[in-house]
Design an enzyme around this catalytic site. Structure first.
Site, PDB file in Angstrom:
ATOM      1  N   GLU A 151     -67.498  -1.964 -15.791  1.00 51.96           N
ATOM      2  CA  GLU A 151     -67.565  -1.260 -16.845  1.00 51.96           C
ATOM      3  C   GLU A 151     -68.832  -0.423 -17.139  1.00 51.96           C
ATOM      4  OE1 GLU A 151     -66.230  -3.051 -20.473  1.00 51.96           O
ATOM      5  OE2 GLU A 151     -64.507  -4.042 -19.302  1.00 51.96           O
ATOM      6  N   CYS A 259     -64.175 -10.428 -17.626  1.00 51.66           N
ATOM      7  CA  CYS A 259     -63.773 -10.660 -16.522  1.00 51.66           C
ATOM      8  C   CYS A 259     -64.648 -11.888 -16.072  1.00 51.66           C
ATOM      9  CB  CYS A 259     -64.009  -9.519 -15.734  1.00 51.66           C
ATOM     10  SG  CYS A 259     -63.326  -8.145 -16.079  1.00 51.66           S
ATOM     11  N   ARG A 329     -65.486  -8.170 -25.690  1.00 54.19           N
ATOM     12  CA  ARG A 329     -64.972  -9.515 -25.308  1.00 54.19           C
ATOM     13  C   ARG A 329     -65.853 -10.273 -24.795  1.00 54.19           C
ATOM     14  NH1 ARG A 329     -60.479  -7.547 -21.211  1.00 54.19           N
ATOM     15  NH2 ARG A 329     -62.065  -5.840 -20.832  1.00 54.19           N
TER      16      ARG A 329
END
Ligand code: UGA
Length: 433
Positions: A151, A259, A329
């Site tokens: 990201e 992730c 997240r």
């Protein structure tokens, strides 16, 4: 023509990048709001450069989005890019979305179609989907092509990746993928052909290694604190050894995101199912070191203020799991903010891009759109996500705004001397001086 099933971070990036390579691409997602936004050329999340690329590719006429799975019937290659989050009551990955995505497209697969999984899955998933397709759509084939994009660098990592890995069961599938990625291969990108299981494993092994590197340096930070050392100097010194390398040795509050945390947990769960539990026991420790870094920050806050935090205002700079992203997240920053709030502190959080997603996750937290407002009358500042704009803050200007000039740098990214020279008490993880 290509289809991309699942238009989250990975899928939207992949769809826009494949369109930019000249392919006609149809993106499919079950979320009608997301599809409507994408169809207007608007990105539902923040990713540098992807907004412009998306708008450009929508204008080109090659890229479109829909909720209608039958639209994939003209495509020859179907990339499965749906999420594999951690299950609610365990460590394993939830494969519901991957399985239902493959089931949803299987009635529309034409003769010779190739389904290409890109989602991160436990080893063995591709084989089971391959067997399922052999019954539901024997005219089609399945390959696995893990994705390594970060990201914040999603477009760059997709168009100029440091390697391409394809798990295939035959030469034809490899040739199809070579055609898709011809432009990227021509740049000299290493091409690795593997079996399905190895391709799946490459992805989780890479993320496990990265997580291990981060927890290694955070373990060194703990030892530095105990021994009176400085982890930033230690990291710099060991990083000069090319066998070690200096990247991913930034000590601080550790890794988060959608992730690394869930991938190491799912990997452990899968290894246990396979009877190889012991091989990955070390990842349990990697996870524990990582979560401990968050607790260590809270311990410093308590030792600076008081065990009872109810009378104190803590200003938190950063909510996202890393800069240049609006992803919260499993964000270490937000977790620390929420824990301090739960402990009774008056917490105010600032973030350049992540306030809305953070508010959705923690509606009871206080947020501020401006750094000055956030830190006003604060008893302590926590710097928890290393956005560039926080490094540009002038501690001399901020000094008069706070109640106590105390800052904890949870990312080892601020200029300690600058802050100290402006009269601040400056703490950083792993640095005792
Ligand atoms: C990670 C991998 O880096 C990608 O290669 C992979 O494709 C991706 O997961 C995925 O599986 O999809 P990403 O989640 O975007 O990418 O984030 P990273 O850049 O790896 O950072 C992860 C976390 O580690 C962040 O919270 C970051 O702050 C933290 N970190 C990173 C450190 O604490 N120290 C470091 O030295 C580096």
């Amino acid at each position: 023509m290509l289809s991309v099933v699942g238009c989250g971070y990975l899928g939207t990036t992949h769809a826009a990048c494949m369109s930019s390579l000249g392919f006609t691409v149809i993106g499919v997602d079950t979320d009608a709001d997301k599809v409507a936004m994408l169809s207007r050329g608007e990105l539902p999340f923040y990713e540098p450069g992807l907004d412009t690329l998306l708008a450009q590719e929508m204008k080109s006429g090659r890229l479109s989005f829909t909720t209608d799975f039958s639209a994939v019937q003209s495509a020859d290659i179907h990339f499965v890019c749906v999420g594999t989050p951690q299950i609610k009551d365990g460590l394993a990955a939830d494969l519901t979305y991957v399985r239902s995505a493959v089931r949803a497209i299987s009635p529309y697969l034409k003769e010779g179609a190739l389904v290409v999984g890109k989602s991160t899955v436990p080893v063995g998933t591709a084989q089971s989907l391959h067997e399922e397709l052999a019954i539901s759509a024997p005219q089609a084939d399945l390959a696995w092509n893990p994705e390594f994009l970060r990201e914040g660098f999603a477009v760059e990592d997709t168009l100029t990746p440091n390697r391409l890995v394809v798990g295939v069961t035959n030469d034809r599938a490899e040739e199809i993928l070579k055609t898709v990625y011809a432009g990227i291969i021509a740049l000299g990108t290493p091409w690795i052909r593997a079996d399905l299981a190895t391709a799946e494993l490459v992805k989780v092994a890479a993320n496990s290694f990265l997580a291990t590197k981060i927890s290694f340096i955070n373990a060194m930070a703990e030892v530095c604190e105990a021994a009176g050392g400085d982890v930033t100097i230690l990291a710099k010194a060991i990083g000069y050894d090319p066998r070690i390398g200096s990247r991913f040795l930034q000590a601080g509050i550790g890794f988060g995101g959608g992730c690394l945390p869930k991938d190491i947990r799912a990997f452990m769960a899968r290894a246990e199912e396979l009877g190889a539990k012991q091989a990955l026991e070390f990842l349990r420790e990697i996870d524990a070191i990582n979560l401990r870094a968050r607790q260590r920050v809270i311990d410093v806050v308590r030792s600076e203020l008081s065990e009872d935090l109810t009378q104190y205002k803590v200003a938190v700079l950063g909510a996202t799991f890393k800069p240049d992203s609006d992803d919260v997240r499993d964000s270490p920053a937000l977790d620390i903010a929420a824990q301090l709030h739960a402990a009774g502190a008056h917490v105010v959080v600032h973030d350049p891009k992540g306030i809305e997603p953070a508010r959705k996750r923690f509606p009871n937290l206080n947020f501020s759109q401006s750094v000055t407002e956030c830190i006003k009358a604060a008893d302590l500042i926590l710097h928890l996500t290393e956005w560039k704009e926080y490094q540009a803050l002038d501690p001399a200007v901020l000094g008069p705004l706070v109640k106590n000039k105390i800052i904890i740098d949870g990312r080892n990214a601020l200029d300690r001397e600058l802050w100290r020279n402006a009269g601040w008490k400056f703490h950083a993880l792993g640095r005792t001086d």
